[in-house]
Enzyme design. Structure first.
Site, PDB file in Angstrom:
ATOM      1  N   CYS A  88       0.669  31.846 -29.315  1.00  0.00           N
ATOM      2  CA  CYS A  88       0.902  30.637 -27.651  1.00  0.00           C
ATOM      3  C   CYS A  88       0.479  29.786 -28.100  1.00  0.00           C
ATOM      4  CB  CYS A  88      -0.008  31.859 -26.555  1.00  0.00           C
ATOM      5  SG  CYS A  88       0.444  33.770 -26.801  1.00  0.00           S
ATOM      6  N   HIS A 341       6.321  31.920 -19.445  1.00  0.00           N
ATOM      7  CA  HIS A 341       5.542  31.533 -21.417  1.00  0.00           C
ATOM      8  C   HIS A 341       6.328  32.101 -22.416  1.00  0.00           C
ATOM      9  CE1 HIS A 341       2.541  31.332 -23.851  1.00  0.00           C
ATOM     10  NE2 HIS A 341       1.760  32.556 -23.441  1.00  0.00           N
ATOM     11  N   CYS A 372      -5.244  31.157 -23.278  1.00  0.00           N
ATOM     12  CA  CYS A 372      -5.687  32.470 -24.485  1.00  0.00           C
ATOM     13  C   CYS A 372      -4.523  32.500 -25.270  1.00  0.00           C
ATOM     14  CB  CYS A 372      -6.191  33.455 -23.865  1.00  0.00           C
ATOM     15  SG  CYS A 372      -4.296  33.882 -22.826  1.00  0.00           S
TER      16      CYS A 372
END
Length: 387
Positions: A88, A341, A372
């Protein structure tokens, strides 16, 4: 210096999503070309590096996508590029890596960003986890399923109820709807050509995922796929999305020389590891470390862009730092629960939104972008407002 950032609209993944028949590398090309168009003072040959992140580096997200997309975008073949992966936090790591190169004097100007086409390349495609992870109990089995790590966070923070998570998700949707209505998001979106065999050509001009009008009553009825009678639902989590982001990062003196107008200065950054089964707490130690490196306190931070992988993960961060669930400093334009996302691309979305907010808020000196990261990490960058 963060000079400028743009992104494609984010699409929903799947056969009916915006980019179902669009290549991932073409999304990156669109972003690079727009950055060059918006910054005419930057000669293409002055770009020293192109760093593009992708989590699943195969197919149209493979072939060292930073280099291949740079060539496809028409940058001179003298401009090198590479691919980077920190799940991510891929685009965030692309930015911090080239920024380190600039600070060291190896680069003057770089393009950094990320892409994820989760419709073509689902999370975990082609991955072969080493059996030692489980046989030697290096991680809990839930560590490899992001939704289960979010349920684990609810266990660790019993004060964060499903009702609180749903209320936070509704707030995110409301803020995104208001930001769109106020014209805050559109200036940094790149209209992107899309095509399907069914409908022919079209133009993506806004994010596909937001659900304006979402209510807590509606969210309360959603299934909890990761645990019977659990807390994590599709409504209080980010979606599965496709999209690309990019930005121009430059040395201060070179930006002045070229007549570029930087929006933010990178003050410090930090990455930190946590137990993978509670990866959502990652932004807590990374932010503490970044603040320590910058000799700042959370009270010095006037704006916070935190990636909303799951509502519980944001709420754990806020609870740790003593911030209210609806603190106005946090995600003023809303977040990933509404926008979506596309894994490796999201870090630069946070930066682009923070830069836009800095321009409106000359009273704010410092802001952070934080997120995160899968496999138990967090990443944080502290920025200074140049407005």
């Amino acid at each position: 210096m963060f000079v400028d950032g743009v992104r494609t609209p984010f699409g929903r993944s799947g056969p009916k999503g915006l980019y179902a028949e669009t290549r991932a590398d073409d999304l990156v090309v669109r972003v690079i070309r727009e950055l060059m168009r918006r910054n005419p003072g930057l000669p293409p040959e002055r770009v020293d590096e192109v760093a593009i992140a992708a989590t699943t580096q195969i197919g149209d997200q493979g072939l060292t996508i930073g280099r291949s997309a740079a060539v496809l975008a028409g940058l001179p073949k003298t401009v090198p590029g590479y691919a980077i992966d920190r799940m991510c936090a891929g685009a965030m790591t692309a930015v911090t890596t080239v920024a380190g190169g600039i600070a060291f004097g190896a680069y003057d100007v770089a393009i950094a960003g990320g892409v994820e086409h989760m419709g073509r390349h689902p999370m975990g495609e082609g991955v072969d986890p080493n059996p030692r992870f489980l046989s030697e109990k290096l991680v809990d089995p839930s560590a490899l399923v992001m939704g289960m790590t979010a349920e684990n966070l609810h266990d660790r923070y019993p004060s964060i109820t499903k009702e609180r998570a749903d209320a936070y998700a509704v707030l995110s949707q409301e803020k995104v709807a208001k930001a769109y209505a106020d014209g805050k998001i559109q200036p940094d979106l790149v209209p992107t050509a899309v095509r399907t065999a069914e409908r022919g050509w079209g133009l993506a001009t806004q994010d596909e995922a937001p659900r304006p009008g979402t209510t807590t009553a509606a969210l309360s009825t959603l299934k909890t796929p990761f645990r019977p009678h659990g807390n994590v639902t599709a409504g209080n989590s980010s979606g599965i999305n496709d999209g690309a982001t990019g930005c121009v990062v430059a040395a201060a003196d070179v930006a002045r020389e070229l007549g570029l107008a930087p929006k933010m200065r990178l003050v410090s950054y930090a990455f930190a590891g946590v137990d993978p089964e509670v990866m959502g707490v990652g932004p807590i130690p990374s932010t503490e470390r970044a603040l320590r490196l910058a000799n700042l306190e959370m009270s010095d931070i006037g704006l916070i862009e935190i990636n909303e992988a799951f509502a519980v993960q944001v709420l754990a961060f806020l609870e740790h730092f003593g911030l209210a669930d609806d603190d106005p400093r946090v995600n003023p334009y809303g977040g990933a629960i509404a926008f979506g996302h596309p894994l490796a691309s999201s870090g630069v979305r946070l930066m682009t939104q923070l830069a836009r907010q800095f321009g409106e808020r000359p009273d704010v000196r410092y802001g952070i972008t934080t997120m995160c990261v899968g496999m138990g990490m967090g990443g944080t960058v502290i920025w200074e407002n140049l407005a």
